[in-house]
Scaffold this motif. Structure first.
Motif, PDB file in Angstrom:
ATOM      1  N   GLU A  24      44.877  68.798  75.735  1.00 49.26           N
ATOM      2  CA  GLU A  24      43.816  68.112  74.997  1.00 49.26           C
ATOM      3  C   GLU A  24      44.378  66.785  74.526  1.00 49.26           C
ATOM      4  O   GLU A  24      45.440  66.733  73.895  1.00 49.26           O
ATOM      5  N   LEU A  25      43.670  65.703  74.817  1.00 46.39           N
ATOM      6  CA  LEU A  25      44.125  64.351  74.494  1.00 46.39           C
ATOM      7  C   LEU A  25      43.055  63.671  73.659  1.00 46.39           C
ATOM      8  O   LEU A  25      41.889  63.606  74.063  1.00 46.39           O
ATOM      9  N   VAL A  26      43.447  63.170  72.471  1.00 45.73           N
ATOM     10  CA  VAL A  26      42.483  62.591  71.538  1.00 45.73           C
ATOM     11  C   VAL A  26      43.040  61.278  70.992  1.00 45.73           C
ATOM     12  O   VAL A  26      44.214  61.222  70.603  1.00 45.73           O
ATOM     13  N   PRO A  27      42.247  60.211  70.920  1.00 46.55           N
ATOM     14  CA  PRO A  27      42.728  58.962  70.307  1.00 46.55           C
ATOM     15  C   PRO A  27      42.835  59.099  68.795  1.00 46.55           C
ATOM     16  O   PRO A  27      42.076  59.862  68.177  1.00 46.55           O
ATOM     17  N   MET A  28      43.774  58.384  68.203  1.00 48.78           N
ATOM     18  CA  MET A  28      43.976  58.487  66.760  1.00 48.78           C
ATOM     19  C   MET A  28      44.363  57.134  66.174  1.00 48.78           C
ATOM     20  O   MET A  28      45.149  56.392  66.754  1.00 48.78           O
ATOM     21  N   LEU A  29      43.798  56.853  64.991  1.00 46.54           N
ATOM     22  CA  LEU A  29      44.216  55.729  64.166  1.00 46.54           C
ATOM     23  C   LEU A  29      44.493  56.276  62.765  1.00 46.54           C
ATOM     24  O   LEU A  29      44.219  57.447  62.468  1.00 46.54           O
ATOM     25  N   LEU A  36      37.317  62.799  59.514  1.00 42.75           N
ATOM     26  CA  LEU A  36      36.396  61.714  59.872  1.00 42.75           C
ATOM     27  C   LEU A  36      36.437  61.466  61.378  1.00 42.75           C
ATOM     28  O   LEU A  36      37.512  61.244  61.944  1.00 42.75           O
ATOM     29  N   VAL A  37      35.284  61.526  62.010  1.00 39.74           N
ATOM     30  CA  VAL A  37      35.141  61.189  63.429  1.00 39.74           C
ATOM     31  C   VAL A  37      34.071  60.103  63.525  1.00 39.74           C
ATOM     32  O   VAL A  37      32.922  60.315  63.130  1.00 39.74           O
ATOM     33  N   PHE A  38      34.438  58.927  64.063  1.00 38.95           N
ATOM     34  CA  PHE A  38      33.538  57.785  64.114  1.00 38.95           C
ATOM     35  C   PHE A  38      32.898  57.650  65.502  1.00 38.95           C
ATOM     36  O   PHE A  38      33.394  58.204  66.490  1.00 38.95           O
ATOM     37  N   SER A  39      31.828  56.895  65.517  1.00 39.78           N
ATOM     38  CA  SER A  39      31.227  56.548  66.814  1.00 39.78           C
ATOM     39  C   SER A  39      32.194  55.629  67.563  1.00 39.78           C
ATOM     40  O   SER A  39      32.864  54.783  66.964  1.00 39.78           O
ATOM     41  N   PRO A  40      32.329  55.787  68.889  1.00 38.60           N
ATOM     42  CA  PRO A  40      33.368  55.080  69.655  1.00 38.60           C
ATOM     43  C   PRO A  40      33.341  53.569  69.507  1.00 38.60           C
ATOM     44  O   PRO A  40      34.387  52.915  69.477  1.00 38.60           O
ATOM     45  N   ALA A  41      32.167  52.959  69.399  1.00 38.82           N
ATOM     46  CA  ALA A  41      32.099  51.497  69.343  1.00 38.82           C
ATOM     47  C   ALA A  41      32.690  50.932  68.058  1.00 38.82           C
ATOM     48  O   ALA A  41      32.972  49.732  67.979  1.00 38.82           O
ATOM     49  N   ILE A  86      42.286  59.438  61.664  1.00 38.21           N
ATOM     50  CA  ILE A  86      40.862  59.379  62.008  1.00 38.21           C
ATOM     51  C   ILE A  86      40.761  59.196  63.523  1.00 38.21           C
ATOM     52  O   ILE A  86      41.709  58.785  64.192  1.00 38.21           O
ATOM     53  N   THR A  87      39.613  59.521  64.053  1.00 37.80           N
ATOM     54  CA  THR A  87      39.411  59.396  65.498  1.00 37.80           C
ATOM     55  C   THR A  87      37.982  58.957  65.779  1.00 37.80           C
ATOM     56  O   THR A  87      37.173  58.772  64.857  1.00 37.80           O
ATOM     57  N   PHE A  88      37.665  58.794  67.056  1.00 42.49           N
ATOM     58  CA  PHE A  88      36.297  58.482  67.479  1.00 42.49           C
ATOM     59  C   PHE A  88      35.998  59.308  68.721  1.00 42.49           C
ATOM     60  O   PHE A  88      36.892  59.628  69.514  1.00 42.49           O
ATOM     61  N   ALA A  89      34.751  59.697  68.879  1.00 43.14           N
ATOM     62  CA  ALA A  89      34.370  60.557  70.004  1.00 43.14           C
ATOM     63  C   ALA A  89      32.882  60.398  70.286  1.00 43.14           C
ATOM     64  O   ALA A  89      32.099  60.077  69.385  1.00 43.14           O
ATOM     65  N   ASP A  90      32.501  60.647  71.530  1.00 41.62           N
ATOM     66  CA  ASP A  90      31.086  60.552  71.911  1.00 41.62           C
ATOM     67  C   ASP A  90      30.422  61.911  71.966  1.00 41.62           C
ATOM     68  O   ASP A  90      29.256  62.026  72.334  1.00 41.62           O
ATOM     69  N   ALA A  91      31.157  62.975  71.600  1.00 44.09           N
ATOM     70  CA  ALA A  91      30.590  64.327  71.570  1.00 44.09           C
ATOM     71  C   ALA A  91      31.281  65.124  70.467  1.00 44.09           C
ATOM     72  O   ALA A  91      32.361  64.754  69.980  1.00 44.09           O
ATOM     73  N   THR A  92      30.676  66.224  70.048  1.00 43.38           N
ATOM     74  CA  THR A  92      31.249  67.064  69.007  1.00 43.38           C
ATOM     75  C   THR A  92      32.617  67.575  69.434  1.00 43.38           C
ATOM     76  O   THR A  92      32.748  68.184  70.502  1.00 43.38           O
ATOM     77  N   PRO A  93      33.677  67.348  68.639  1.00 41.96           N
ATOM     78  CA  PRO A  93      35.022  67.779  69.038  1.00 41.96           C
ATOM     79  C   PRO A  93      35.125  69.302  69.132  1.00 41.96           C
ATOM     80  O   PRO A  93      34.403  70.030  68.435  1.00 41.96           O
ATOM     81  N   PRO A  94      36.005  69.808  69.987  1.00 34.97           N
ATOM     82  CA  PRO A  94      36.240  71.254  70.052  1.00 34.97           C
ATOM     83  C   PRO A  94      36.733  71.774  68.698  1.00 34.97           C
ATOM     84  O   PRO A  94      37.451  71.084  67.982  1.00 34.97           O
ATOM     85  N   GLY A  95      36.334  72.986  68.373  1.00 35.13           N
ATOM     86  CA  GLY A  95      36.737  73.572  67.092  1.00 35.13           C
ATOM     87  C   GLY A  95      35.848  73.160  65.941  1.00 35.13           C
ATOM     88  O   GLY A  95      36.125  73.512  64.795  1.00 35.13           O
TER      89      GLY A  95
END
Length: 871
Positions: free
Chosen positions: A570-575, A682-687, A606-615
């Motif tokens: 599983e690979l997720v971007p992070m700031l 916190l999960v933000f919209s990708p843009a 924090i991260t950003f995603a275009d769909a509900t994260p797993p878990g």
């Protein structure tokens, strides 16, 4: 000749001074019958005073060593971004400044010539400048200056490390070590690091290097998870080198001025007087928990106090009757006996208070359990608090039994046996008891850091007292109404349990409270360790990977699939970001719930995603469209949002890399934190973060779980091919946390042992109080032909039945209390560890039988003739 009523009417009132003289004169005869009374009070007061004194000693130790532990008078911490030139100039104008960077990385054995990869391990790097340390000294073996150890020789910079690194990698002084993409030479081992406590919980051995050496590696790539620490030793003059220590008022004023000068800096500021706010809060809560456990011991001992007072009043009946015959009113008799009891209580509280105050001075024994500096001392507030709790507890449990002395008739002088049916004391004494209980409850709430926990404790204690009293009553009623057994021994055993004056209520109450607490603490301890050792989900990740550069993410994922084809990646971007305002209000002005306060403290992932994260699962609102390009939206964890007073449509502002971004809460999620997966509040919209230098965070789930034997091999190869990526084995992290929890568990077990000891004392006192009646029954049975063996069987059946009934209650009540604490306060899954619960019940049953037999062994050998002559 005057009647008794006339004597009372014409008698002079007994002055308080006279009553005190009479009490002291009566006490000259000794403290017979008050041994268990004193032990119960002293034990509970010692526990409460000891916990408070040890907590104060820890606080004093941190205060005394605060400047050394922090590394200066004040420390500023930022994540990822370094300070600007104006900020650094401002600090240097106020004293001597030292700069350091901390981060996690991988170290691996390297051949000095070829640099071939070998075994690898996680390390905690601290890179320092030439001014380090501002306060204290670093000790290295072999002895050498830090600058010499860091110096570059033959093209290789030096490092020093914990001896654990040498053990893990099989190194020796002078061996090369590869960290990131650079080769270092191990020049020495760390014997003493003055500020090591400020680093918090580490998952690997510490490695010290120079700041310049760190910058020459690839570890400071954009987005790297590095913490920058700026320590300042303030100068009283406001400029120039530090020559003395500023006082706390000047320190607080400087911090306020710094915040005002740079309101948007996003620093986490700590001072020598408050090294770790989170640690201080945790210490305060843990102290409260142990104090409440100690108070439980004291309240259990209160049952012993009540038993002792009942015996005291019974022994003093001739004295009471004599005083009344001479004209003393019942209130004067009550006051006289109360003075005697409180003098004895004062002695017990002094013994317990002094014993508890001495606990911090056991420094050699305590220091091995606590990795914090302890400043032993005598703390009057801790002693006074323990003694006040002891005096109030004794008063609460004494007023009722003493109130019955008011109505002891003069006829007690002429008859050995008078009406012994239990009766309520007069309303005034019940009122006094209620006032004393109200004062105790008020003090608990007044000095409680968490009033909700105090309320739960008081509710549990009151419920336990009432339930156990009801259980004792039900046992006595049941034994009276059960069909008569054909066996004489069984019939007599049940009759002894339900007879008037039987010690059944005291036995059930003392043993039940002690066992309930023991079962509850045992199950809490077991669930904590079970959650860390065996509570890891089967699909939990085996490895976490931090610091993956975004342009390397595809190659890194390909590497994992190649090395672990059966693993799940599983690979997720992070700031990193910090919440700075909520609905326009500064975060500092918001009052969150205690459970969610951490979300506002410092930077968080924090991260950003275009769909509900797993878990995660949505509980309110809707997720944004896949191609959403509108204003920033954020998804927030539901419980955190509730604790911060946020709901759908509210707005929050985060500071990311110095830039403030306001986003609208579009939905709320429930996150399963216990699956050990990648989860964010916190999960933000990708843009929202288009073009931001984000790094990637990855997990790898292997078929063998967190202890998969493939993990070390994979870690070694990863360190060779991706030197800038840090890997963390979940098993290593759990082991580190487990060690910390084990140290806390020692204190919990110690306090539960004190509570059990108090229950044993009360139990033995309750059994001793009924010896005279048992002696009379045993003699009558012997006259009727009972043998010693039959009497022994009767006792075994009686105490075995009482112990078993109380043990069942203790298991149920203790398990219920443990489940509520584990699920509601700790937010963990509760597992009923029946082996531990039954073991505790077995201890209770054995104690009841042993103490019961020891207390009545003399009765079994008593000859009837001497006793019958005295009837």
């Amino acid at each position: 000749m005057k009647t008794t009523a006339q004597n009372r009417a014409t008698a002079r009132p007994l002055s308080p001074l006279l009553l005190l003289r009479l009490a002291l004169r009566d006490l000259r005869g000794g403290l017979h019958g008050f041994g268990i009374f004193l032990a119960c009070i002293a034990l509970g007061v010692a526990a409460i005073t000891g916990v408070a004194s040890l907590s104060r000693s820890l606080e004093a130790g941190l205060a005394a060593q605060g400047r050394v532990i922090l590394g200066g008078d004040v420390a500023f911490e930022t994540v990822q971004s370094e300070w600007t030139a104006p900020e650094e100039k401002f600090l240097r104008a106020h004293g001597q400044l030292s700069k350091a960077a901390t981060l996690r990385a991988m170290a691996r054995v390297a051949d000095g010539k070829k640099g071939n990869g070998g075994e690898a391990t996680l390390i905690e790097i601290k890179a320092v400048d030439g001014a380090y340390p501002l306060v204290g000294d670093v000790t290295i073996a072999p002895e050498q200056p830090l600058s010499e150890a860091f110096s570059e020789r033959d093209g290789f910079a030096g490092i020093v490390a914990d001896t654990e690194l040498l053990t893990r990698l099989g190194l020796a002084i002078g061996d090369p070590v590869r960290i990131g993409d650079k080769l270092f030479i191990l020049r020495g081992t760390l014997s003493h690091e003055p500020d090591h406590l400020a680093g918090g919980l580490g998952f690997g051995p510490r490695v010290l290097m120079s700041e310049a050496a760190l910058r020459s590696t690839s570890l400071l790539a954009p987005g790297a998870l590095v913490h920058w620490l700026y320590r300042l030793a303030l100068s009283p003059s406001g400029s120039g080198p530090n020559t003395s220590v500023v006082d706390s008022r000047d320190l607080d004023q400087f911090v306020a001025e710094t915040r005002a000068a740079f309101p948007q800096a996003g620093w986490e500021i700590r001072t020598r007087d408050n090294i770790s706010p989170q640690f201080s809060r945790n210490l305060e809560r843990f102290t409260q928990f142990l104090t409440l456990v100690g108070l439980t011991s004291l309240l259990i001992g209160g049952v012993g106090v009540a038993n002792a007072i009942h015996g005291f009043v019974a022994r003093k009946k001739p004295v009471i009757a004599t005083l009344k015959a001479l004209g003393a009113p019942g209130s004067a008799v009550f006051t006289l006996m109360l003075i005697e009891v409180m003098l004895i209580t004062l002695l017990g509280t002094m013994i317990g208070g002094l014993a508890g105050s001495a606990l911090p001075f056991a420094a050699p024994a305590v220091a091995t359990l606590l990795p914090f500096p302890i400043e032993p001392g005598f703390y009057p507030a801790a002693l006074g608090g323990g003694m006040v709790y002891g005096l109030l507890t004794a008063l609460i449990f004494s007023l009722g039994p003493l109130g019955r002395a008011h109505d002891v008739p003069v006829a007690a002088l002429f008859r050995d046996t008078i009406d012994t049916r239990p009766s309520w004391p007069r309303p005034r004494y019940l009122l006094f008891t209620s006032v004393a209980a109200a004062i105790l409850i008020s003090l608990l709430f007044l000095f409680s850091p968490d009033r909700r926990v105090t309320l739960l404790f008081l509710t549990a204690m009151l419920g336990s007292f009432l339930l156990l009293r009801g259980v004792a009553l039900l046992i006595m009623i049941a034994t009276r109404r059960l069909p008569h057994s054909r066996r004489l021994t069984g019939r007599l055993a049940l009759a002894n349990i339900g007879r008037p004056g039987a010690p059944t209520p005291s036995i059930v109450l003392s043993l039940g409270l002690g066992l309930t607490l023991l079962v509850a603490l045992t199950l809490i301890d077991g669930n904590l360790h079970d959650a860390l050792e065996h509570g890891v989900p089967r699909q939990a990740p085996s490895l976490f990977f931090i610091g993956i550069q975004h342009n390397e993410a595809a190659a890194f994922e390909q590497f994992l699939h190649k090395e672990a084809p059966n693993g799940k990646v599983e690979l997720v971007p992070m700031l990193r970001g910090r919440i700075v305002s909520l609905n326009g209000r500064p975060a500092e002005s918001v009052t969150p719930t205690p459970e969610t306060a951490w979300a506002l403290q410092g930077d968080r992932g924090i991260t950003f995603a275009d769909a509900t994260p797993p878990g995660s699962s949505l509980v309110a609102g809707a997720w944004w469209p896949h191609d959403y390009q509108g204003p920033p939206l954020v998804s927030m964890e539901a419980e955190i949002a509730q604790g911060l007073g946020l709901s759908l449509g509210d707005r929050l502002t985060v500071n990311v890399l110095g830039r403030e971004i306001e986003a609208k809460i579009a939905n709320l999620r429930k996150v399963n934190w216990q699956n050990f997966g990648i989860n964010f509040v916190l999960v933000f919209s990708p843009a929202t973060f288009a073009g931001a230098p984000a790094t990637d965070l990855a997990t790898l789930t292997l078929p063998g779980g967190v202890a998969d034997p493939q993990s070390p091999l994979l870690t070694r190869e990863l360190a060779r091919q991706f030197p800038g990526v840090t890997s963390l084995r979940v098993k290593d992290a759990l082991d580190a946390i487990n060690n910390a929890v084990s140290q806390l568990a020692i204190a919990i077990r110690g306090m539960s042992a004190i509570a059990l000891l108090a229950a044993i004392l009360v139990l033995s006192g309750a059994l001793a109080a009924g010896q005279q009646a048992r002696l009379r029954h045993a003699v009558i049975l012997k006259v009727l032909g009972a043998t010693r063996s039959r009497l022994l069987v009767i006792l075994l059946l009686e105490y075995g039945f009482l112990g078993l009934a109380t043990a069942l209650f203790g298991i149920l009540a203790g398990s219920l209390a443990a489940s509520l604490i584990v699920t509601k306060l700790m937010h963990l899954s509760f597992v009923w560890i029946w082996q531990r619960a039954l073991a505790a019940a077995g201890v209770a049953l054995a104690l009841t039988l042993i103490l019961g037999l020891l207390g009545t062994w003399r009765i079994l050998g008593q000859k009837p003739a001497p006793f019958l002559r005295d009837l």
